[in-house]
Motif scaffolding. Sequence first.
Motif, PDB file in Angstrom:
ATOM      1  N   GLU A   9      41.395  20.576   3.345  1.00 24.34           N
ATOM      2  CA  GLU A   9      40.762  20.661   4.661  1.00 24.34           C
ATOM      3  C   GLU A   9      41.797  20.358   5.731  1.00 24.34           C
ATOM      4  OE1 GLU A   9      37.155  18.351   4.859  1.00 24.34           O
ATOM      5  OE2 GLU A   9      36.125  19.763   3.533  1.00 24.34           O
ATOM      6  N   ASP A  11      42.326  19.854   9.937  1.00 24.56           N
ATOM      7  CA  ASP A  11      41.720  19.618  11.241  1.00 24.56           C
ATOM      8  C   ASP A  11      42.305  20.611  12.236  1.00 24.56           C
ATOM      9  OD1 ASP A  11      40.711  18.676  13.625  1.00 24.56           O
ATOM     10  OD2 ASP A  11      41.427  16.619  13.358  1.00 24.56           O
ATOM     11  N   THR A  86      32.449  22.225  10.892  1.00 26.10           N
ATOM     12  CA  THR A  86      32.531  21.270  11.993  1.00 26.10           C
ATOM     13  C   THR A  86      32.440  19.877  11.393  1.00 26.10           C
ATOM     14  OG1 THR A  86      31.451  22.833  13.481  1.00 26.10           O
ATOM     15  CG2 THR A  86      31.509  20.541  14.182  1.00 26.10           C
ATOM     16  N   SER A  87      33.415  19.041  11.707  1.00 23.40           N
ATOM     17  CA  SER A  87      33.424  17.670  11.201  1.00 23.40           C
ATOM     18  C   SER A  87      32.259  16.891  11.807  1.00 23.40           C
ATOM     19  CB  SER A  87      34.741  16.988  11.562  1.00 23.40           C
ATOM     20  OG  SER A  87      34.658  15.602  11.286  1.00 23.40           O
ATOM     21  N   GLU A  88      31.472  16.262  10.951  1.00 24.16           N
ATOM     22  CA  GLU A  88      30.341  15.467  11.440  1.00 24.16           C
ATOM     23  C   GLU A  88      30.821  14.219  12.175  1.00 24.16           C
ATOM     24  OE1 GLU A  88      27.578  14.647   8.297  1.00 24.16           O
ATOM     25  OE2 GLU A  88      27.407  16.752   7.747  1.00 24.16           O
ATOM     26  N   THR A  90      33.896  13.798  13.886  1.00 23.72           N
ATOM     27  CA  THR A  90      34.689  13.991  15.106  1.00 23.72           C
ATOM     28  C   THR A  90      34.245  15.181  15.948  1.00 23.72           C
ATOM     29  OG1 THR A  90      36.280  15.447  14.002  1.00 23.72           O
ATOM     30  CG2 THR A  90      36.737  13.067  13.953  1.00 23.72           C
ATOM     31  N   ASP A  91      33.393  16.036  15.411  1.00 20.00           N
ATOM     32  CA  ASP A  91      32.995  17.298  16.045  1.00 20.00           C
ATOM     33  C   ASP A  91      34.149  18.289  16.139  1.00 20.00           C
ATOM     34  OD1 ASP A  91      30.278  17.002  16.307  1.00 20.00           O
ATOM     35  OD2 ASP A  91      30.390  16.150  18.323  1.00 20.00           O
ATOM     36  N   ASN A  92      35.305  17.966  15.545  1.00 19.76           N
ATOM     37  CA  ASN A  92      36.422  18.912  15.505  1.00 19.76           C
ATOM     38  C   ASN A  92      36.125  20.033  14.525  1.00 19.76           C
ATOM     39  OD1 ASN A  92      37.898  17.417  17.314  1.00 19.76           O
ATOM     40  ND2 ASN A  92      39.408  16.686  15.838  1.00 19.76           N
ATOM     41  N   VAL A  94      37.139  22.283  11.436  1.00 21.92           N
ATOM     42  CA  VAL A  94      37.904  22.080  10.208  1.00 21.92           C
ATOM     43  C   VAL A  94      37.995  23.414   9.478  1.00 21.92           C
ATOM     44  CG1 VAL A  94      37.908  20.927   7.949  1.00 21.92           C
ATOM     45  CG2 VAL A  94      37.167  19.676   9.992  1.00 21.92           C
ATOM     46  N   GLN A  96      38.549  24.798   5.924  1.00 24.53           N
ATOM     47  CA  GLN A  96      38.590  24.421   4.510  1.00 24.53           C
ATOM     48  C   GLN A  96      39.105  25.608   3.702  1.00 24.53           C
ATOM     49  OE1 GLN A  96      35.015  24.307   1.855  1.00 24.53           O
ATOM     50  NE2 GLN A  96      35.426  22.099   1.886  1.00 24.53           N
TER      51      GLN A  96
END
Length: 127
Positions: A9, A11, A86-88, A90-92, A94, A96
Amino acid sequence: MEHIKYKLEFDMKATPIAILWDYISNENGLKQWFADDVKIKDREYIFKWKGYSQEARMVGMRKGLALKLQWLDASEKTYFEMRILTSEMTDNIVLQVVDFAQEDELEESKDLWRSQIDTLRRVIGCK
């Protein structure tokens, strides 16, 4: 020799999903970070690197979210997949990557993806 499935993964910070999708799903985008040349016709992809080419077939797609390609010349039915999440925390965004490698090539394969994704990050300006 058996292939081992692995996931990485990356960022991608606040990269808009539509822009990232363009870079992982179309010829012009893939040519900027994944291969020297890319041709796509229907579901067939031809990737070229310094005189070497490899063909893949799209076996799955969720438009704007995931692309799954199966190598045509592989002895096993291996594939690679790129998913936009979407990262839970950071909301960034991702990216994968799911891929396969033989055990003795696993770290080399992961390092290749890391290098390619570093190039992608530079190209889209998220580094």
